[in-house]
Design a protein around this motif. Structure first.
Motif, PDB file in Angstrom:
ATOM      1  N   ARG A 155       8.875 -32.147  46.012  1.00 58.86           N
ATOM      2  CA  ARG A 155       9.181 -31.454  44.763  1.00 58.86           C
ATOM      3  C   ARG A 155       9.530 -29.994  45.010  1.00 58.86           C
ATOM      4  O   ARG A 155      10.297 -29.398  44.259  1.00 58.86           O
ATOM      5  N   THR A 156       8.938 -29.407  46.041  1.00 58.44           N
ATOM      6  CA  THR A 156       9.275 -28.041  46.445  1.00 58.44           C
ATOM      7  C   THR A 156       9.255 -27.979  47.964  1.00 58.44           C
ATOM      8  O   THR A 156       8.648 -28.819  48.624  1.00 58.44           O
ATOM      9  N   HIS A 157       9.921 -26.992  48.504  1.00 59.22           N
ATOM     10  CA  HIS A 157       9.954 -26.797  49.944  1.00 59.22           C
ATOM     11  C   HIS A 157       9.118 -25.566  50.280  1.00 59.22           C
ATOM     12  O   HIS A 157       9.556 -24.429  50.111  1.00 59.22           O
ATOM     13  N   GLY A 158       7.885 -25.806  50.717  1.00 57.33           N
ATOM     14  CA  GLY A 158       6.976 -24.709  51.000  1.00 57.33           C
ATOM     15  C   GLY A 158       6.146 -24.342  49.792  1.00 57.33           C
ATOM     16  O   GLY A 158       6.386 -24.813  48.670  1.00 57.33           O
ATOM     17  N   GLU A 159       5.150 -23.519  50.028  1.00 59.36           N
ATOM     18  CA  GLU A 159       4.271 -23.064  48.952  1.00 59.36           C
ATOM     19  C   GLU A 159       4.551 -21.592  48.666  1.00 59.36           C
ATOM     20  O   GLU A 159       4.670 -20.779  49.578  1.00 59.36           O
ATOM     21  N   ARG A 160       4.647 -21.280  47.365  1.00 61.50           N
ATOM     22  CA  ARG A 160       4.941 -19.907  46.958  1.00 61.50           C
ATOM     23  C   ARG A 160       4.102 -19.525  45.748  1.00 61.50           C
ATOM     24  O   ARG A 160       3.766 -20.378  44.925  1.00 61.50           O
ATOM     25  N   THR A 161       3.790 -18.277  45.651  1.00 60.80           N
ATOM     26  CA  THR A 161       3.186 -17.744  44.436  1.00 60.80           C
ATOM     27  C   THR A 161       4.297 -17.565  43.398  1.00 60.80           C
ATOM     28  O   THR A 161       5.494 -17.587  43.747  1.00 60.80           O
ATOM     29  N   ALA A 173       8.517 -14.922  33.221  1.00 59.96           N
ATOM     30  CA  ALA A 173       7.232 -15.570  32.959  1.00 59.96           C
ATOM     31  C   ALA A 173       7.337 -17.070  32.754  1.00 59.96           C
ATOM     32  O   ALA A 173       6.471 -17.830  33.209  1.00 59.96           O
ATOM     33  N   ASP A 174       8.405 -17.542  32.097  1.00 58.55           N
ATOM     34  CA  ASP A 174       8.435 -18.957  31.725  1.00 58.55           C
ATOM     35  C   ASP A 174       9.753 -19.661  32.007  1.00 58.55           C
ATOM     36  O   ASP A 174       9.907 -20.838  31.667  1.00 58.55           O
ATOM     37  N   GLN A 175      10.717 -18.995  32.660  1.00 62.72           N
ATOM     38  CA  GLN A 175      11.998 -19.643  32.889  1.00 62.72           C
ATOM     39  C   GLN A 175      12.344 -19.843  34.362  1.00 62.72           C
ATOM     40  O   GLN A 175      13.378 -20.427  34.668  1.00 62.72           O
ATOM     41  N   VAL A 176      11.500 -19.392  35.264  1.00 68.04           N
ATOM     42  CA  VAL A 176      11.771 -19.555  36.692  1.00 68.04           C
ATOM     43  C   VAL A 176      10.997 -20.764  37.220  1.00 68.04           C
ATOM     44  O   VAL A 176       9.781 -20.844  37.078  1.00 68.04           O
ATOM     45  N   VAL A 177      11.724 -21.721  37.802  1.00 73.99           N
ATOM     46  CA  VAL A 177      11.094 -22.880  38.444  1.00 73.99           C
ATOM     47  C   VAL A 177      11.467 -22.856  39.927  1.00 73.99           C
ATOM     48  O   VAL A 177      12.440 -22.228  40.331  1.00 73.99           O
ATOM     49  N   ASP A 178      10.686 -23.561  40.732  1.00 74.72           N
ATOM     50  CA  ASP A 178      10.924 -23.541  42.173  1.00 74.72           C
ATOM     51  C   ASP A 178      12.111 -24.388  42.596  1.00 74.72           C
ATOM     52  O   ASP A 178      12.870 -23.999  43.475  1.00 74.72           O
ATOM     53  N   SER A 179      12.267 -25.585  42.007  1.00 69.78           N
ATOM     54  CA  SER A 179      13.173 -26.567  42.599  1.00 69.78           C
ATOM     55  C   SER A 179      13.980 -27.314  41.552  1.00 69.78           C
ATOM     56  O   SER A 179      13.687 -27.277  40.352  1.00 69.78           O
ATOM     57  N   VAL A 180      14.996 -28.038  42.033  1.00 64.96           N
ATOM     58  CA  VAL A 180      15.817 -28.864  41.154  1.00 64.96           C
ATOM     59  C   VAL A 180      14.988 -29.962  40.479  1.00 64.96           C
ATOM     60  O   VAL A 180      15.133 -30.186  39.272  1.00 64.96           O
ATOM     61  N   PRO A 181      14.098 -30.686  41.207  1.00 70.02           N
ATOM     62  CA  PRO A 181      13.269 -31.688  40.514  1.00 70.02           C
ATOM     63  C   PRO A 181      12.454 -31.090  39.366  1.00 70.02           C
ATOM     64  O   PRO A 181      12.335 -31.707  38.296  1.00 70.02           O
ATOM     65  N   GLN A 182      11.899 -29.897  39.570  1.00 71.62           N
ATOM     66  CA  GLN A 182      11.146 -29.268  38.489  1.00 71.62           C
ATOM     67  C   GLN A 182      12.055 -28.903  37.321  1.00 71.62           C
ATOM     68  O   GLN A 182      11.669 -29.020  36.161  1.00 71.62           O
ATOM     69  N   ALA A 183      13.274 -28.484  37.638  1.00 72.34           N
ATOM     70  CA  ALA A 183      14.216 -28.142  36.572  1.00 72.34           C
ATOM     71  C   ALA A 183      14.588 -29.371  35.755  1.00 72.34           C
ATOM     72  O   ALA A 183      14.622 -29.326  34.517  1.00 72.34           O
ATOM     73  N   ALA A 193      15.958 -20.923  35.461  1.00 77.95           N
ATOM     74  CA  ALA A 193      16.587 -20.532  36.721  1.00 77.95           C
ATOM     75  C   ALA A 193      15.808 -21.176  37.867  1.00 77.95           C
ATOM     76  O   ALA A 193      14.578 -21.272  37.815  1.00 77.95           O
ATOM     77  N   ILE A 194      16.536 -21.620  38.892  1.00 77.63           N
ATOM     78  CA  ILE A 194      15.938 -22.371  40.007  1.00 77.63           C
ATOM     79  C   ILE A 194      15.894 -21.496  41.253  1.00 77.63           C
ATOM     80  O   ILE A 194      16.942 -21.100  41.778  1.00 77.63           O
ATOM     81  N   ALA A 195      14.686 -21.228  41.745  1.00 84.24           N
ATOM     82  CA  ALA A 195      14.514 -20.303  42.862  1.00 84.24           C
ATOM     83  C   ALA A 195      15.157 -20.812  44.144  1.00 84.24           C
ATOM     84  O   ALA A 195      15.838 -20.071  44.860  1.00 84.24           O
ATOM     85  N   GLU A 196      14.927 -22.089  44.481  1.00 80.82           N
ATOM     86  CA  GLU A 196      15.375 -22.606  45.778  1.00 80.82           C
ATOM     87  C   GLU A 196      16.889 -22.685  45.915  1.00 80.82           C
ATOM     88  O   GLU A 196      17.410 -22.701  47.035  1.00 80.82           O
ATOM     89  N   THR A 197      17.603 -22.740  44.812  1.00 80.58           N
ATOM     90  CA  THR A 197      19.057 -22.854  44.877  1.00 80.58           C
ATOM     91  C   THR A 197      19.780 -21.628  44.324  1.00 80.58           C
ATOM     92  O   THR A 197      21.011 -21.567  44.391  1.00 80.58           O
ATOM     93  N   GLY A 198      19.042 -20.670  43.763  1.00 79.77           N
ATOM     94  CA  GLY A 198      19.683 -19.509  43.173  1.00 79.77           C
ATOM     95  C   GLY A 198      20.592 -19.873  42.017  1.00 79.77           C
ATOM     96  O   GLY A 198      21.690 -19.335  41.870  1.00 79.77           O
ATOM     97  N   THR A 199      20.122 -20.799  41.188  1.00 83.71           N
ATOM     98  CA  THR A 199      20.942 -21.346  40.106  1.00 83.71           C
ATOM     99  C   THR A 199      20.375 -20.983  38.745  1.00 83.71           C
ATOM    100  O   THR A 199      19.167 -21.090  38.516  1.00 83.71           O
ATOM    101  N   VAL A 200      21.238 -20.573  37.846  1.00 85.61           N
ATOM    102  CA  VAL A 200      20.876 -20.362  36.443  1.00 85.61           C
ATOM    103  C   VAL A 200      21.457 -21.515  35.640  1.00 85.61           C
ATOM    104  O   VAL A 200      22.615 -21.891  35.839  1.00 85.61           O
ATOM    105  N   VAL A 201      20.653 -22.089  34.755  1.00 85.01           N
ATOM    106  CA  VAL A 201      21.103 -23.232  33.954  1.00 85.01           C
ATOM    107  C   VAL A 201      21.140 -22.846  32.482  1.00 85.01           C
ATOM    108  O   VAL A 201      20.159 -22.323  31.949  1.00 85.01           O
TER     109      VAL A 201
END
Length: 222
Positions: free
Chosen positions: A38-44, A164-174, A130-138
Motif C-alpha cells: 500500500r505504501t513504499h516505506g514508512e513515513r511520518t 492536513a487532510d488531502q495528502v496521501v502516501d500512495s495511489v492505492p490510498q488515493a 495529492a499523492i506523495a509517492e507520485t507527485g500527483t494532484v487529483v
C-alpha cells in the motif's frame, strides 16, 4: 501490414486466449489478489508532505508552502508577478482567496467558451487530494476544483492542497478515497510531451505552468 490486418491479428490472439473460458464465467468469479504494498516505506505525515514537495518539483511544478491565513496574499503576489489579468474562478472557490487580487474574474458559472478560457491568464483551484509517492494532484470536479476545460485550457494553474487532510502516501490510498464515477484529472507537473528526439515541449495538453500551494490549516473558511 494494413490497419485492418493488424486488428484482425490482435482479435485472433484475444479469441485464442479466451478459448478455454466458459461462456458463463464472469470477471468477478475469480477475485484478483490485491496483496501489493500500500505504501513504499514508512513515513511520518511531515515526511509525506516533504516527499510530495520533492516529487512535484521533480516534475517541474513550482511548490509553495503557506499558512491558511496567508493564502490570499500569496495568490495575489503570484498572480501579480506573472502579470495575470484575467483569472478563471471555479464554482465553489472560497471567495476570500482572490478578494485582494487586482484581476478580472472569469466565473465558471458564466459557462465561458473555449475561446474565453483560452484568453484567460490563469486558473485557481483546490483539489481532491495529492499523492506523495507520485507527485500527483487529483481533481474530481468538486467545489472549487473546476471543470476539466477550466483547468486544461488556461496556461497557468495555481492549485491549493490542504496538508492536513488531502495528502496521501500512495495511489492505492488515493483510489480508496476517490469516486470512479467522478471526472478525475490526475496532474503530475505541467503538461508536457517529447518528440522522437526527446525534445521536451510544455503546455501541449494543458497548462504550461503548474504552481502547487501546500497549505497548513484550513483555507475553506476564508
Amino acid at each position: 501490414m494494413s490497419g485492418g490486418a493488424s486488428r484482425d491479428r490482435i482479435l485472433a490472439r484475444v479469441r485464442r486466449a479466451l478459448a478455454d473460458v466458459p461462456r458463463h464465467e464472469r470477471p468477478g468469479d475469480h477475485p484478483v489478489a490485491r496483496d501489493y504494498l500500500r505504501t513504499h516505506g514508512e513515513r511520518t505525515p511531515a515526511g509525506s508532505v516533504e516527499l510530495l514537495a520533492r516529487n512535484l518539483a521533480d516534475y517541474r511544478a513550482v511548490v509553495h508552502r503557506v499558512e491558511a491565513a496567508e493564502l490570499p496574499a500569496l495568490l495575489t503576489r503570484l498572480l501579480v508577478e506573472r502579470g495575470a489579468r484575467r483569472v478563471v474562478v471555479p464554482t465553489g472557490l472560497p471567495g476570500g482567496w482572490l478578494a485582494g487580487a487586482p484581476v478580472e474574474a472569469l466565473p465558471e458559472s458564466a459557462s465561458p467558451t473555449a475561446r474565453e478560457l483560452d484568453g484567460a491568464d490563469s486558473v485557481v483551484t483546490g483539489c481532491a487530494l495529492a499523492i506523495a509517492e507520485t507527485g500527483t494532484v487529483v481533481l474530481d470536479g468538486g467545489p472549487g476544483q473546476g471543470r476539466r476545460s477550466s483547468t486544461l485550457v488556461p496556461d497557468h494553474h495555481l492549485c491549493v492542497v490542504r496538508i492536513a487532510d488531502q495528502v496521501v502516501d500512495s495511489v492505492p490510498q488515493a483510489l480508496e478515497r476517490l469516486t470512479p464515477s467522478r471526472p478525475l484529472t490526475w496532474i503530475s507537473g505541467p503538461s508536457a510531451t517529447s518528440d522522437i528526439e526527446m525534445d521536451r515541449v510544455e503546455g501541449v495538453h494543458g497548462p504550461r505552468t503548474l504552481e502547487v500551494i501546500l497549505t497548513a490549516g484550513d483555507p475553506r473558511s476564508l
